[in-house]
Design a protein around this motif. Structure first.
Motif, PDB file in Angstrom:
ATOM      1  N   LEU A   1       0.603   3.870   2.811  1.00 60.07           N
ATOM      2  CA  LEU A   1       1.132   3.529   4.196  1.00 60.07           C
ATOM      3  C   LEU A   1       2.485   3.413   4.227  1.00 60.07           C
ATOM      4  O   LEU A   1       3.223   4.046   5.161  1.00 60.07           O
ATOM      5  CB  LEU A   1       0.607   1.977   4.334  1.00 60.07           C
ATOM      6  N   GLU A   2       3.117   2.898   3.008  1.00 60.53           N
ATOM      7  CA  GLU A   2       4.636   2.615   3.067  1.00 60.53           C
ATOM      8  C   GLU A   2       5.350   4.064   3.019  1.00 60.53           C
ATOM      9  O   GLU A   2       6.335   4.356   3.745  1.00 60.53           O
ATOM     10  CB  GLU A   2       4.932   1.932   1.874  1.00 60.53           C
TER      11      GLU A   2
ATOM     12  N   ASN B   1       0.757  -1.294   0.149  1.00 57.19           N
ATOM     13  CA  ASN B   1       0.053   0.056   0.157  1.00 57.19           C
ATOM     14  C   ASN B   1       0.857   1.150   0.213  1.00 57.19           C
ATOM     15  O   ASN B   1       1.586   1.386   0.860  1.00 57.19           O
ATOM     16  CB  ASN B   1      -0.729   0.094   1.222  1.00 57.19           C
TER      17      ASN B   1
ATOM     18  N   PHE C   1       3.680  -8.468   2.730  1.00 58.75           N
ATOM     19  CA  PHE C   1       3.324  -6.898   2.545  1.00 58.75           C
ATOM     20  C   PHE C   1       4.476  -6.339   1.842  1.00 58.75           C
ATOM     21  O   PHE C   1       5.565  -6.108   2.608  1.00 58.75           O
ATOM     22  CB  PHE C   1       2.843  -6.425   3.633  1.00 58.75           C
TER      23      PHE C   1
ATOM     24  N   PHE D   1       7.163  -2.538   9.788  1.00 53.30           N
ATOM     25  CA  PHE D   1       5.721  -2.411   9.518  1.00 53.30           C
ATOM     26  C   PHE D   1       5.223  -3.322   8.512  1.00 53.30           C
ATOM     27  O   PHE D   1       4.311  -3.742   8.561  1.00 53.30           O
ATOM     28  CB  PHE D   1       5.504  -0.884   9.078  1.00 53.30           C
ATOM     29  N   ASN D   2       6.033  -3.374   7.575  1.00 55.47           N
ATOM     30  CA  ASN D   2       5.706  -4.426   6.425  1.00 55.47           C
ATOM     31  C   ASN D   2       5.435  -5.944   7.146  1.00 55.47           C
ATOM     32  O   ASN D   2       4.267  -6.573   6.553  1.00 55.47           O
ATOM     33  CB  ASN D   2       6.960  -4.670   5.568  1.00 55.47           C
TER      34      ASN D   2
ATOM     35  N   VAL E   1      15.298   3.976   9.176  1.00 56.77           N
ATOM     36  CA  VAL E   1      14.176   4.021   8.308  1.00 56.77           C
ATOM     37  C   VAL E   1      13.808   2.727   7.511  1.00 56.77           C
ATOM     38  O   VAL E   1      12.962   2.604   7.726  1.00 56.77           O
ATOM     39  CB  VAL E   1      14.392   5.360   7.401  1.00 56.77           C
TER      40      VAL E   1
ATOM     41  N   SER F   1       9.493  -2.923  -1.521  1.00 59.31           N
ATOM     42  CA  SER F   1       9.996  -2.136  -0.532  1.00 59.31           C
ATOM     43  C   SER F   1      10.774  -2.970   0.270  1.00 59.31           C
ATOM     44  O   SER F   1      11.874  -2.335   0.949  1.00 59.31           O
ATOM     45  CB  SER F   1       9.014  -1.122   0.284  1.00 59.31           C
TER      46      SER F   1
ATOM     47  N   TRP G   1       5.173   5.380   6.721  1.00 59.67           N
ATOM     48  CA  TRP G   1       6.114   4.663   7.610  1.00 59.67           C
ATOM     49  C   TRP G   1       7.499   5.101   7.265  1.00 59.67           C
ATOM     50  O   TRP G   1       8.486   4.396   7.901  1.00 59.67           O
ATOM     51  CB  TRP G   1       5.802   3.571   8.025  1.00 59.67           C
ATOM     52  N   THR G   2       7.700   5.615   6.012  1.00 54.03           N
ATOM     53  CA  THR G   2       9.158   6.155   5.764  1.00 54.03           C
ATOM     54  C   THR G   2       9.188   7.765   6.044  1.00 54.03           C
ATOM     55  O   THR G   2      10.439   7.804   6.658  1.00 54.03           O
ATOM     56  CB  THR G   2       9.225   5.874   3.945  1.00 54.03           C
TER      57      THR G   2
ATOM     58  N   VAL H   1      18.943   3.368  17.952  1.00 48.96           N
ATOM     59  CA  VAL H   1      19.144   4.828  17.352  1.00 48.96           C
ATOM     60  C   VAL H   1      19.478   5.557  18.762  1.00 48.96           C
ATOM     61  O   VAL H   1      20.176   6.887  18.598  1.00 48.96           O
ATOM     62  CB  VAL H   1      17.567   5.224  17.135  1.00 48.96           C
TER      63      VAL H   1
ATOM     64  N   PRO I   1       9.416   8.186  10.415  1.00 49.99           N
ATOM     65  CA  PRO I   1      10.647   8.133  11.069  1.00 49.99           C
ATOM     66  C   PRO I   1      11.612   9.094  10.658  1.00 49.99           C
ATOM     67  O   PRO I   1      12.202   9.405  11.394  1.00 49.99           O
ATOM     68  CB  PRO I   1      10.908   6.752  10.460  1.00 49.99           C
ATOM     69  N   LEU I   2      11.503   9.738   9.530  1.00 48.67           N
ATOM     70  CA  LEU I   2      12.572  10.484   9.024  1.00 48.67           C
ATOM     71  C   LEU I   2      12.522  11.805   9.784  1.00 48.67           C
ATOM     72  O   LEU I   2      13.405  12.378  10.332  1.00 48.67           O
ATOM     73  CB  LEU I   2      12.419  10.879   7.404  1.00 48.67           C
TER      74      LEU I   2
ATOM     75  N   GLY J   1      12.721   0.321   9.928  1.00 47.58           N
ATOM     76  CA  GLY J   1      11.353   0.396  10.270  1.00 47.58           C
ATOM     77  C   GLY J   1      10.337   0.092   9.411  1.00 47.58           C
ATOM     78  O   GLY J   1       9.286  -0.393   9.431  1.00 47.58           O
ATOM     79  N   ILE J   2      10.661   0.413   8.036  1.00 43.57           N
ATOM     80  CA  ILE J   2       9.895  -0.276   6.725  1.00 43.57           C
ATOM     81  C   ILE J   2       9.543  -1.614   6.990  1.00 43.57           C
ATOM     82  O   ILE J   2       8.584  -2.216   6.842  1.00 43.57           O
ATOM     83  CB  ILE J   2      10.713   0.015   5.538  1.00 43.57           C
TER      84      ILE J   2
ATOM     85  N   MET K   1      21.642   6.948  12.422  1.00 40.11           N
ATOM     86  CA  MET K   1      20.170   6.999  12.662  1.00 40.11           C
ATOM     87  C   MET K   1      19.352   7.132  11.185  1.00 40.11           C
ATOM     88  O   MET K   1      18.263   6.279  11.443  1.00 40.11           O
ATOM     89  CB  MET K   1      19.986   8.570  12.783  1.00 40.11           C
ATOM     90  N   LEU K   2      20.005   7.149  10.253  1.00 40.31           N
ATOM     91  CA  LEU K   2      19.235   6.984   9.007  1.00 40.31           C
ATOM     92  C   LEU K   2      18.955   5.357   8.778  1.00 40.31           C
ATOM     93  O   LEU K   2      18.013   5.168   8.090  1.00 40.31           O
ATOM     94  CB  LEU K   2      20.267   7.254   7.637  1.00 40.31           C
TER      95      LEU K   2
ATOM     96  N   LEU L   1      13.729  11.203  13.025  1.00 37.11           N
ATOM     97  CA  LEU L   1      15.142  11.508  13.102  1.00 37.11           C
ATOM     98  C   LEU L   1      15.632  12.927  13.031  1.00 37.11           C
ATOM     99  O   LEU L   1      16.632  13.135  13.649  1.00 37.11           O
ATOM    100  CB  LEU L   1      15.733  10.757  12.109  1.00 37.11           C
TER     101      LEU L   1
END
Lengths: 348, 615, 206
Positions: free
Chosen positions: A91-92, A88, B276, B329-330, B322, B280, A95-96, B364, A99-100, B325-326, B318-319, A103
């Motif tokens: 959504l993706e 989706n 899912f 959630f997936n 990201v 990504s 959640w990218t 982090v 967090p950015l 996290g993807i 820290m990057l 940060l």
């Protein structure tokens, strides 16, 4: 069994919450969560900010997880095929991007603080300059502006910037006073590191070596004693006073020939190679780890005198791998020297 | 040209010593890695016993340093990585529809060099001179001046030999995945586990040579009086830190990416749902692998690199949150709307998510350099990396083992014992490591032999020790499960979980020697699931039934590794004749391998009938 | 099974990539060279970090290095790279004899390079620049020595391949081996170009 599982997961954020409450706890002289100076305070600030953001993340993840695990359990005998979702985009992207953003919120103060804490006070005349040299397994503190050197116990005035120049005489150690400031490694070979800190209240703060440095790494403790300005001045003066040798001439001779060939006390002995003994009697500990107290409770505690006797009798048993040899002394000589040293108190 | 009868086929022990079959090599990796895991675990328990109360003297200071060094080194190089290699050997060729890996001979060589490297390292316990400078072996502590005796030599030479094996494995799987995929299996149709192994192998390829150089330099310093890290002669101790962590940080991702892959497979299968956001996920994996090379200095914030370096490495680190996290959630949204079945494998898979999230968020926190000045080298760090490595990687390994056990051995692990393993291990894990965050913040440095009383450390250390013992119990239950399972008949069906989505579930359990009688034609992502949904009973073959070419078994990999093993000892004890003999054995075997053509042999179609395809 | 049994046309144009084994070998070798790049990169980094740590009384890079002899070595190695190209071209044309000749020339040049390097090291040691003299010397010998060991290995390897090809001829098994040996040889040549620049030229200038 399956029902117990989300319970554990609900407990975890609770524990994380408790963690924040706990943050006021910990010993005042040791805990990074209980800062006693602006540097540790600033570092705790970054910690708090990051913990807050992270707890937010953890809560969101756990909430989704718990919901999913309850809502989408397979019923026994269920043969239906769920809809096969590829993904989706909305959504993706969410959640990218979130967090950015988080940060950035964490990153900006981090960078400010990194540069703030890297400020160089080594040329600042108002700062107290101290050269820290780490050895296996003791700490040497030299005050170049005051012309004095001491070991194991750093005496500092309160509310003054203490500018540290740290290096090592042998392996890498790390200089850490959790309640006053984070650590800095002491590197060998003239690779000098700078840091600074400040203590707002008088007191004795516990310092640790934080880099594995050999068998006695755990024993490489030191103390930072913050006193008011007047006391500090008195201490500086007292440190410079000429030393008196033991009254008993024989013991004085033994002390000079057996101890002062490596150590220094006041103006006497070998300066600058091994731990300075000036003011032994008023120190908090012998050999860093034997705590001086008149009311010993644990097996690393004792009176100054008892600790000195224990240490001189068999240094290897107290701190394996250290360089102090078992000196060839009779019990009487050891006791006399310990007595003499325990009476070397500085008045400040 | 090649004749089936011309090749001698071994049985029994010789079969295992000479095998070049990726499935058997996978089992060898599992046995050897499992063995080292038990040793490393025992070392951990001893460490925890020493720390259960203040001022304890259960073991000596020196022994303690040896234990902590060997625990770290063993767990990372000899337990975690080999068990991952076990899973990738057992599964990746099956997932891409290949009959074998690209270099079966090198595959065996990789295993044996790892095994003899690990053996050499652990023989130090019997020689009585054990590495004691930490798994990071910082200089000058590990230099000949401050670490006389042969302890660190064992570390240097053992890891050097084991590292060769890892590097070979990495190249092998890269080529296998690039060149050996079944028709139709495009990169973007590869199962997530295969993708993870692909990226991991690339990380191995580019990270391990740095370690090779670092170890060689340290070896020269120790054995031949070179001056790389001898500060007295102009050497640089911080240089070692850089070299070690340029390798060491990618190493962390080498460990965790395969676990990500396992979790992706397990959660998707047991949710009966497609992964899912597959693309990504792939993107995130590649990005993590890439960023993994840019963040090494966050292990060195207190080394004194200056504010510019610290700031840059803070942000770069820290990057990584990201893409991670993807992934998290997936996984959650893979389960969302699915039909979740709580098998033992899936319990480990689901248990992984919150645990790993906690390890990730402390990561982090550690990335913020000013706060790291406090965390660094304290128990906070110990807690963090155990959350990532045990809570991430080991849970992932357990999930993978429960999930793929039938495909590896033809038997299903006992579900009840599996769940018991999960609960004991999981609770034990959190007991052990959760409190360690606070120990660190309250001022307890890591790697200390003991601590004073009355510092507020006592209770949490006791809890931690109890947790460690519980983890030990969990591991023992798992061993019991293996034994119980081994005594049951080999009756696992092709697709024992019934919701299998990938190619490995289309063939018998365990897979026949040649994997696929006919190479399958892949028509989409989750190839087997697609066929199932289209109402087909199996894969469409991409080729007619014909003779299958197989590589010949060989004893040379074993001998080459023994040669290195002997040479290692020779150089360590400055006996250059033995050293030369060892190298001669190794190079002699290489020579033989070069001049003797390996034509392999063929399994004829008639043989297929009576061997594998009994269905 | 002599070399003559393969006449033009029997082998495909790129015999090294005609079989899956061959393709695997070529790809695997490229990847291996990727790892080797990191290896030499790390060695270069260590050298650059330590090259000023000469120590008191020891010869500096500027005093030590004699560019003429290094230039001759460079010329020899670059030429050997060219001859290995001729060998691979002959392989692609299926001309076994010229290929063998070019390979022999390559090996001979490689051996010549090694001879010069050994002479050079011998000379340096006499100048007081031993392996254990300083951090500079250790990192110098390690970097240049690793490269030298690679050349020595290449010389031995290609010699064995020559013998094999003479016995078995050029076929789908030997062709990939010869091809990757050619890749290897180019790689150590490229590394040398960097060594010549970073170690020797910069040593003379800086």
């Amino acid at each position: 069994m399956m029902n117990r599982w989300p319970v554990v997961k609900r407990l975890l954020p609770l524990l994380a919450g408790m963690a924040l409450l706990l943050s006021a706890c910990g010993r005042e002289d040791l805990s990074a969560l209980n800062p006693q100076g602006p540097v540790a305070q600033e570092q705790l600030g970054i910690m708090k900010l990051s913990i807050t953001i992270m707890v937010l993340v953890v809560v969101v993840v756990f909430a989704i997880a718990i919901y999913v695990l309850f809502r989408f359990r397979r019923k026994p005998g269920d043969q239906t095929i769920p809809k096969q979702v590829e993904g989706n985009h909305k959504l993706e992207i969410i959640w990218t991007v979130i967090p950015l953003i988080l940060l950035v919120i964490l990153g900006v103060p981090t960078i400010q603080s990194v540069f703030g804490l890297a400020q160089d006070y080594s040329k600042d005349e108002n700062a107290i300059q101290i050269k820290v040299t780490a050895h296996q397994y003791w700490w040497e503190f030299e005050y170049p502006d005051h012309g004095i050197t001491t070991a194991q116990e750093m005496i500092i005035p309160t509310n003054a910037v203490i500018s540290i120049e740290a290096q090592s005489a042998d392996v890498i150690h790390s200089f850490w006073i959790p309640s006053l400031a984070g650590k800095i490694d002491t590197n060998p070979g003239g690779n000098v590191n700078n840091m600074y800190f400040e203590a707002t209240k008088p007191g004795v703060y516990l310092g640790k070596c934080a880099e594995l440095c050999g068998p006695s790494h755990a024993y490489m403790d030191f103390k930072v004693k913050a006193v008011d300005d007047a006391s500090f001045e008195r201490w500086v003066t007292a440190m410079k006073e000429p030393a008196t040798l033991p009254e008993d001439a024989a013991i004085a001779e033994t002390f000079t020939s057996q101890c002062l060939t490596c150590h220094a006390i006041g103006d006497k002995g070998l300066q600058g190679l091994y731990p300075n003994l000036t003011g032994m009697g008023s120190r908090e500990a012998v050999a860093g780890f034997l705590l001086n107290t008149d009311d010993p409770k644990y097996k690393n505690e004792g009176s100054v005198y008892d600790n000195l006797v224990r240490w001189i009798k068999d240094p290897e048993a107290v701190k394996p791998g250290n360089q102090m040899p078992k000196v060839d002394l009779s019990d009487e000589e050891i006791e006399a020297i310990a007595k003499y040293l325990s009476e070397q108190k500085l008045d400040y | 040209m090649a004749h089936a009868h011309a090749v001698k086929r071994y049985s029994g022990l010789m079969d295992w010593l000479t095998t070049v079959d990726h499935k058997k090599i996978g089992i060898l990796y599992l046995i050897a890695g499992g063995f080292f895991f038990l040793i490393g675990g025992l070392e951990a328990i001893l460490i925890r016993i020493q720390l259960w109360q203040p001022l304890n003297d259960f073991i000596s200071e020196t022994t303690y340093n040896e234990l902590l060094t060997m625990h770290g080194t063993t767990m990372i190089f000899l337990a975690a990585m080999p068990i991952l290699f076990a899973l990738m050997n057992a599964i990746v060729p099956l997932q891409i529809g290949a009959r074998d890996v690209a270099f079966p001979f090198l595959n065996a060589l990789g295993f044996w060099t790892f095994f003899f490297g690990g053996l050499l390292l652990n023989i130090s316990w019997f020689v009585g001179s054990v590495p004691d400078a930490g798994w990071t072996s910082y200089l000058p502590l590990a230099s000949p001046t401050y670490s006389d005796g042969h302890g660190v030599d064992f570390y240097v030479i053992g890891l050097q030999i084991a590292g060769i094996g890892t590097l070979i494995g990495g190249i092998n799987f890269l080529v296998t995945i690039i060149n050996m995929r079944a028709p139709g299996m495009s990169f973007m149709r590869m199962p997530m586990f295969t993708w993870a192994i692909f990226i991991t192998s690339a990380l191995i390829l580019f990270a391990f040579p740095a370690l090779t150089v670092g170890l060689a330099a340290l070896m020269f310093d120790r054995l031949f009086a070179a001056n790389f890290f001898e500060v007295g002669n102009g050497g640089n101790a911080v240089l070692w830190e850089h070299i070690f962590w340029i390798f060491g940080h990618p190493e962390v991702y080498i460990l965790i990416l395969p676990a990500f892959g396992v979790i992706s497979e397990v959660i998707s299968t047991f949710s009966r749902k497609r992964l899912f956001g597959y693309s990504s996920m792939v993107f995130a994996t590649v990005l993590i692998g890439f960023l993994g090379f840019m963040v090494w200095a966050h292990h060195m914030f207190t080394t004194g690199l200056g504010p510019v370096a610290n700031a840059l490495f803070s942000i770069a680190t820290m990057l990584i949150a990201v893409p991670t996290g993807i992934k998290i959630f997936n996984w959650l949204f893979t389960m969302w709307g699915g039909s979740i079945r709580f098998t033992a494998a899936n319990l480990f898979g689901i248990g992984f998510i919150p645990t790993f999230v906690m390890g990730g968020v402390t990561g982090v926190m550690l990335a913020a350099a000013p706060a790291d000045y406090q965390y660094h080298d304290s128990y906070f760090v110990v807690a963090h990396f155990h959350y990532v490595i045990v809570g991430g990687l080991v849970l992932g390994i357990f999930a993978g083992l429960h999930y793929w056990w039938p495909k590896m051995f033809g038997r299903m692990l006992n579900e009840g014992l599996g769940k018991l393993t999960f609960w004991t291990f999981y609770i034990g894990f959190h007991l052990t490591f959760f409190v360690q965050h606070f120990l660190g913040l309250l001022g307890m440095p890591r790697r200390i032999y003991t601590y004073q009383d009355n510092l507020g450390f006592n209770n949490m250390n006791l809890i931690s020790t109890i947790g460690a013992i519980l983890m030990g119990v969990g591991t023992i239950i798992f061993l019991v499960n293996i034994v119980v399972t081994a005594m049951r008949p080999k009756d696992a069906p092709n697709d024992p979980w019934e919701d299998g989505r990938t190619l490995e579930w289309t063939i018998s359990s365990p897979a026949p020697e040649y994997n696929f009688a006919q190479t399958p034609l892949v028509r989409g992502y989750d190839a087997y699931w697609k066929e199932k949904m289209d109402g087909n009973s199996g894969m469409t073959p991409a080729e007619p039934i014909g003779p299958i070419h197989m590589p010949s078994p060989s004893i040379l990999p074993l001998f080459m590794s023994i040669g290195l093993f002997i040479a290692g000892f020779g150089f360590m004890f400055s006996n250059y004749i033995i050293g030369a003999v060892g190298l001669l054995v190794t190079f002699g075997c290489m020579f033989l391998r070069s001049i003797i053509d390996d034509h392999g042999f063929h399994i004829e179609p008639e043989e297929l009938e009576d061997k594998g395809v009994k269905a | 099974m002599s070399a003559h049994s393969h006449i033009d046309g029997q082998l495909p144009h790129e015999p090294e990539k005609a079989t899956l084994e061959g393709r695997n070998k070529v790809l695997g070798f490229w990847l291996f060279l990727g790892g080797e790049t990191v290896l030499f990169g790390t060695l270069f980094a260590a050298f650059l970090a330590l090259r000023d740590q000469v120590g008191e009384g020891n010869p500096t890079a500027n005093e030590l290095f004699q560019l003429p002899i290094v230039a001759i070595a460079t010329f020899i190695l670059l030429t050997s790279s060219l001859t290995s190209v001729f060998a691979i071209q002959a392989l692609h044309r299926n001309h076994v004899k010229p290929m063998i000749v070019w390979l022999i020339v390559t090996v001979a040049l490689g051996a010549g390079f090694l001879g010069l390097e050994i002479y050079e090291f011998y000379h340096y040691v006499h100048e007081g620049h031993g392996f254990t003299t300083s951090a500079f010397s250790s990192s110098f010998y390690t970097l240049v020595g690793f490269h030298g060991a690679h050349v020595a290995f290449g010389v031995a390897w290609i010699s064995i391949l020559i013998a094999q090809t003479l016995r078995k001829g050029l076929n789908l098994v030997t062709a990939p081996k010869l091809y990757v040996a050619g890749l290897y040889w180019h790689f150590i040549d490229v590394v040398w170009v960097f060594i010549f620049t970073v170690v020797y030229l910069m040593g003379k200038v800086g």
